[in-house]
Every structure is written in structure tokens, then in C-alpha cells.
Design an enzyme around this catalytic site. Structure first.
Site, PDB file in Angstrom:
ATOM      1  N   LYS A 116     -34.742  23.137  -5.194  1.00 58.60           N
ATOM      2  CA  LYS A 116     -34.619  22.353  -4.279  1.00 58.60           C
ATOM      3  C   LYS A 116     -36.330  21.665  -3.841  1.00 58.60           C
ATOM      4  O   LYS A 116     -36.406  21.024  -3.070  1.00 58.60           O
ATOM      5  CB  LYS A 116     -34.313  23.074  -2.903  1.00 58.60           C
ATOM      6  CG  LYS A 116     -32.702  22.986  -2.460  1.00 58.60           C
ATOM      7  CD  LYS A 116     -32.188  23.221  -1.492  1.00 58.60           C
ATOM      8  CE  LYS A 116     -30.248  22.820  -2.097  1.00 58.60           C
ATOM      9  NZ  LYS A 116     -29.643  23.698  -0.426  1.00 58.60           N
ATOM     10  N   LYS A 198     -24.169  19.703 -12.193  1.00 54.54           N
ATOM     11  CA  LYS A 198     -23.437  20.305 -11.041  1.00 54.54           C
ATOM     12  C   LYS A 198     -22.260  19.285  -9.895  1.00 54.54           C
ATOM     13  O   LYS A 198     -23.164  18.484 -10.041  1.00 54.54           O
ATOM     14  CB  LYS A 198     -23.136  21.688 -10.511  1.00 54.54           C
ATOM     15  CG  LYS A 198     -22.365  21.913  -8.985  1.00 54.54           C
ATOM     16  CD  LYS A 198     -22.967  23.152  -8.629  1.00 54.54           C
ATOM     17  CE  LYS A 198     -24.481  22.334  -7.246  1.00 54.54           C
ATOM     18  NZ  LYS A 198     -23.857  23.086  -5.861  1.00 54.54           N
ATOM     19  N   LYS A 201     -22.637  16.987  -3.432  1.00 46.87           N
ATOM     20  CA  LYS A 201     -23.150  16.350  -2.701  1.00 46.87           C
ATOM     21  C   LYS A 201     -24.282  15.443  -2.506  1.00 46.87           C
ATOM     22  O   LYS A 201     -24.449  13.468  -2.236  1.00 46.87           O
ATOM     23  CB  LYS A 201     -22.472  16.470  -1.293  1.00 46.87           C
ATOM     24  CG  LYS A 201     -23.154  17.446  -0.883  1.00 46.87           C
ATOM     25  CD  LYS A 201     -21.975  17.860   1.017  1.00 46.87           C
ATOM     26  CE  LYS A 201     -23.006  19.823   1.121  1.00 46.87           C
ATOM     27  NZ  LYS A 201     -21.787  20.752   1.031  1.00 46.87           N
TER      28      LYS A 201
HETATM   29  P1  TYM Z   1     -22.735  24.811  -0.820  1.00 47.08           P
HETATM   30  O1  TYM Z   1     -22.612  24.152   1.093  1.00 47.08           O
HETATM   31  O2  TYM Z   1     -23.931  24.356  -1.175  1.00 47.08           O
HETATM   32  O3  TYM Z   1     -21.167  25.067  -0.612  1.00 47.08           O
HETATM   33  C1  TYM Z   1     -19.941  25.667  -0.137  1.00 47.08           C
HETATM   34  C2  TYM Z   1     -18.967  25.873  -1.704  1.00 47.08           C
HETATM   35  O4  TYM Z   1     -18.706  25.300  -2.649  1.00 47.08           O
HETATM   36  C3  TYM Z   1     -19.129  25.882  -3.878  1.00 47.08           C
HETATM   37  N1  TYM Z   1     -19.476  24.567  -4.552  1.00 47.08           N
HETATM   38  C4  TYM Z   1     -18.936  24.209  -6.048  1.00 47.08           C
HETATM   39  N2  TYM Z   1     -18.106  24.902  -6.985  1.00 47.08           N
HETATM   40  C5  TYM Z   1     -17.336  24.551  -7.634  1.00 47.08           C
HETATM   41  N3  TYM Z   1     -17.965  23.543  -8.257  1.00 47.08           N
HETATM   42  C6  TYM Z   1     -19.173  22.862  -7.536  1.00 47.08           C
HETATM   43  N4  TYM Z   1     -19.403  21.403  -8.159  1.00 47.08           N
HETATM   44  C7  TYM Z   1     -19.517  22.585  -6.096  1.00 47.08           C
HETATM   45  N5  TYM Z   1     -20.364  22.386  -5.502  1.00 47.08           N
HETATM   46  C8  TYM Z   1     -20.590  23.771  -3.892  1.00 47.08           C
HETATM   47  C9  TYM Z   1     -19.960  26.681  -3.895  1.00 47.08           C
HETATM   48  O5  TYM Z   1     -21.017  27.810  -4.481  1.00 47.08           O
HETATM   49  C10 TYM Z   1     -19.983  26.984  -2.122  1.00 47.08           C
HETATM   50  O6  TYM Z   1     -18.800  28.629  -2.261  1.00 47.08           O
HETATM   51  N6  TYM Z   1     -25.462  28.686   1.034  1.00 47.08           N
HETATM   52  C11 TYM Z   1     -23.984  28.503   0.316  1.00 47.08           C
HETATM   53  C12 TYM Z   1     -23.514  28.326   1.817  1.00 47.08           C
HETATM   54  C13 TYM Z   1     -23.605  29.451   2.361  1.00 47.08           C
HETATM   55  C14 TYM Z   1     -22.617  30.574   2.032  1.00 47.08           C
HETATM   56  C15 TYM Z   1     -22.893  31.791   3.156  1.00 47.08           C
HETATM   57  C16 TYM Z   1     -22.002  30.719   1.320  1.00 47.08           C
HETATM   58  C17 TYM Z   1     -24.037  30.646   3.449  1.00 47.08           C
HETATM   59  N7  TYM Z   1     -23.847  31.280   3.773  1.00 47.08           N
HETATM   60  C18 TYM Z   1     -22.540  33.238   3.440  1.00 47.08           C
HETATM   61  C19 TYM Z   1     -21.148  31.736   1.198  1.00 47.08           C
HETATM   62  C20 TYM Z   1     -20.901  33.437   2.243  1.00 47.08           C
HETATM   63  C21 TYM Z   1     -24.060  27.368   0.519  1.00 47.08           C
HETATM   64  O7  TYM Z   1     -25.033  26.149   0.318  1.00 47.08           O
HETATM   65  O8  TYM Z   1     -23.144  26.230  -0.415  1.00 47.08           O
END
Ligand code: TYM
Length: 335
Positions: A116, A198, A201
């Protein structure tokens, strides 16, 4: 554990409409979790979102939209605690304490920070650096036994476990040590344009991702343009990342095994495969999109969920926070 029941926490960032990757890697698995076994907390992690500069009005809108999408995808807000992270101040308070038990070296190793900061060289803020500590606070506040996520979050989960174990060693058992819960398929959905990357968005090329609210014709068009290879042979192999990704998506959506999918697509061309995968995705998302549109019209209903669930989340989060504050030596509150 919470109130004698196993506890589960997960969340998503409210930065843009979520993708098919978020859905298949996380949200779809959340819906399938047995509610009798777990007390479930699903947060819209808006505090994490501001580690990257946001337009305030947009962020508010997207947070609400994401909360509605959680419900539209099938999470019952009576059975699951669906809430905004920013409505529960214990997240920030616990994060401060955890910060004091996390080492610079550990944070320096986090690959997401490195990625990032490369992407936003103009805004390498300390929030971005300590982002995983806030994530640890999210999980530990609810004494989560299980955290359903995609593979990209595994490093953050490891650091959460390390911090929790470290504090448990010093203070006795304060935290449940959480385990990741990965789905069988769909844990890493790749970009439709660069299938070694990956699906995200934040990808600037709109053809690289399917958004959950994309219209059916847009979904079909994006799959039609999906990058494959020049072999013209449908096989599930790391050497064929575009085809592998399409098969992964198909299996995650339909519940087919890879072998079943390969048998189904036997002797088909790439064009036909893309069409079938596109159609399966359209059918999967159609009811979610319809429910979403209805929900967004029902302002009072959404508001009542926001209010009631924030109260519930606050109750459990404060309970853990007070316990930790006492353990680290903060003076008791006088009532
Ligand atoms: P975030 O918002 O990037 O993504 C949310 C969830 O989607 C999964 N994910 C994917 N899974 C499969 N293929 C992909 N291309 C893909 N892109 C995203 C992520 O693994 C995630 O499960 N840091 C986290 C948010 C967060 C969180 C937490 C998650 C904050 N606190 C506590 C679990 C527990 C994040 O940015 O996810």
C-alpha cells in the site's frame, strides 16, 4: 468464547463496492456458518478505510451500502451482529493498548503495508503502518475463536495470534487465540485481466474485477474479456492461471468440485467456458442485488439494525476492554 458460546469475528473495508473476490473469499462463507454454534460479529471496518484518503460523503454512503450488502447476501441481522466499527470506540481503545505490545520489527514485515505504501507514496501514514494492530483489536475484543477470511489476510491473523499469546503470557488468559477459517475454494480469486494478481476493488481497470452490484450484461462482458491463454485446452493448472481462476470462480459459486467442472466443460472452447461462468455468477448475484435494492429503500429498518447491533457490539467489546484495562493496571472506574 463469549457467554459460553464460540465467537466469530470478521469484517470488510468500506472502500468501494465489494468484489466477487470479497464475496467468494469471505461473505459467502459467513452466510454458511452455523449460527447455533457461534456468536457472530461482522463489522463494516470504516476505521480501517481512512488509512487511505477517502471522500467523507462517499465513505458514509459506501459503509451503508456494504452493511446492506451483508444482509442482502444472507446474513440475518437478528442472528448476526452487523455493525460499524466506528460506532464501537473500544476498537480504538484496545488498539492503543495492543500497540504497546507490538514491535516495530513485526509491523515492518507486513506485506500489505509495503504494497500500500508503494501504491500511495504521497500518503504513507502511521495508521497504514499500524493497521494490523487495529485488526488484532477487532478480533480480540470479541474473543473470537474463528475468523473467516481470504488467504490475503493470513499474515494479519498470525500477528493477531502473536500479540494475543504475548499478552496472555504476561497477564494470564485475557484473550482467546483465534484461528483462521478458510473456505475450500475461492480463498483467492484473481484479477480477470492479470490472473496472477489478486482481484481487488482498487484495480484501476474496471474489467479486472466483478463488483457485487454490476449489472448482468456488465458481468457477462467482463467475463467475455477475461484474459486466458492460447492453448485452447481447459485444464486446472498453475500454468494456466486465467483458466484456473475461471474454474475456481465456477466451483465456488456452484459448489461443484474441480473434477465435476472439468467433466462438464470437457471439449468446450474458452468462449463457452467464459459464458457459463458468467451466467453462473449472474444467477448467484441476482437475488442478492434484488434484496439489496429493496433494503436500501427501507431506511428505518437499516437504521434500527445499525442502532441495535451497535449496542450489542458495544456491550461485548466493552466487557473485554475493561478486563484488559484492569490487567494492564489502569485504575478502576468509580461508579
Ligand atoms: P478486505 O476489505 O480487503 O477484504 C474483505 C475480505 O475479502 C477477502 N478477499 C478476498 N478473498 C478471495 N479473493 C480475493 N481476491 C479477495 N479479496 C479480498 C479478504 O481476505 C477479506 O476476508 N483487513 C481486512 C478487513 C478487516 C478484518 C478485520 C478482517 C479488518 N479487521 C478483522 C477479519 C477480521 C481487509 O482489508 O479485508
Amino acid at each position: 468464547m463469549l457467554d459460553g458460546k464460540k465467537s466469530l469475528f470478521s469484517g470488510m473495508q468500506a472502500t468501494g463496492t465489494i468484489t466477487l473476490g470479497n464475496y467468494l473469499g469471505a461473505l459467502k462463507n459467513w452466510v454458511d456458518i452455523d449460527k447455533d454454534e457461534y456468536m457472530c460479529f461482522y463489522s463494516v471496518v470504516d476505521m480501517h478505510s481512512i488509512t487511505v484518503r477517502q471522500n467523507p460523503a462517499e465513505l458514509r454512503k459506501r459503509a451503508r451500502s456494504l452493511l446492506a450488502l451483508y444482509i442482502a447476501a444472507g446474513l440475518d441481522p437478528e442472528e448476526n451482529c452487523i455493525y460499524y466499527q466506528s460506532h464501537v470506540s473500544a476498537h480504538a481503545e484496545l488498539m492503543w493498548i495492543l500497540n504497546c505490545f507490538t514491535y516495530m520489527g513485526e509491523m515492518n514485515r507486513m506485506t500489505q503495508f509495503k504494497d500500500k505504501s508503494k501504491k500511495h507514496p504521497e500518503n504513507i501514514n502511521t495508521g497504514l503502518f499500524t493497521y494490523p494492530v487495529l485488526m488484532a483489536a477487532d478480533i480480540l475484543l470479541f474473543q473470537a475463536d474463528v475468523v473467516p477470511v481470504g488467504i490475503d489476510q493470513m499474515q494479519h491473523l498470525e500477528i493477531t495470534r502473536d500479540i494475543a499469546q504475548r499478552m496472555n503470557k504476561i497477564y494470564g488468559d485475557i484473550f482467546t487465540i483465534p484461528e483462521a477459517y478458510l473456505g475450500k475454494v475461492g480463498t483467492k480469486i484473481m484479477s480477470l485481466q492479470e490472473p496472477t494478481k489478486k482481484m481487488s476493488k482498487s484495480d484501476e481497470n474496471p474489467n479486472a474485477h466483478i463488483l457485487l452490484l454490476d449489472e448482468p450484461d456488465v458481468i457477462m462482458r467482463k467475463f467475455k474479456k477475461a484474459v486466458t491463454d492460447s492453448d485452447a485446452c481447459i485444464a486446472y493448472s498453475e500454468d494456466k492461471p486465467g483458466i484456473k481462476n475461471l474454474l475456481d470462480i465456477y466451483c465456488a459459486v456452484t459448489g461443484s468440485t474441480v473434477d465435476q467442472a472439468l467433466a462438464e466443460f470437457d471439449s468446450m472452447g474458452y468462449g463457452a467456458l467464459k459464458k457459463r461462468v458468467g451466467e453462473a455468477v449472474v444467477e448467484e448475484l441476482r437475488p442478492i442485488q434484488e434484496r439489496y435494492q429493496d433494503l436500501m429503500k427501507n431506511k428505518d429498518y437499516i437504521n434500527s439494525i445499525i442502532k441495535n447491533n451497535a449496542e450489542k457490539a458495544n456491550y461485548y467489546a466493552t466487557k473485554t476492554l475493561r478486563k484488559v484495562q484492569r490487567k494492564v493496571g489502569f485504575p478502576d472506574r468509580i461508579r
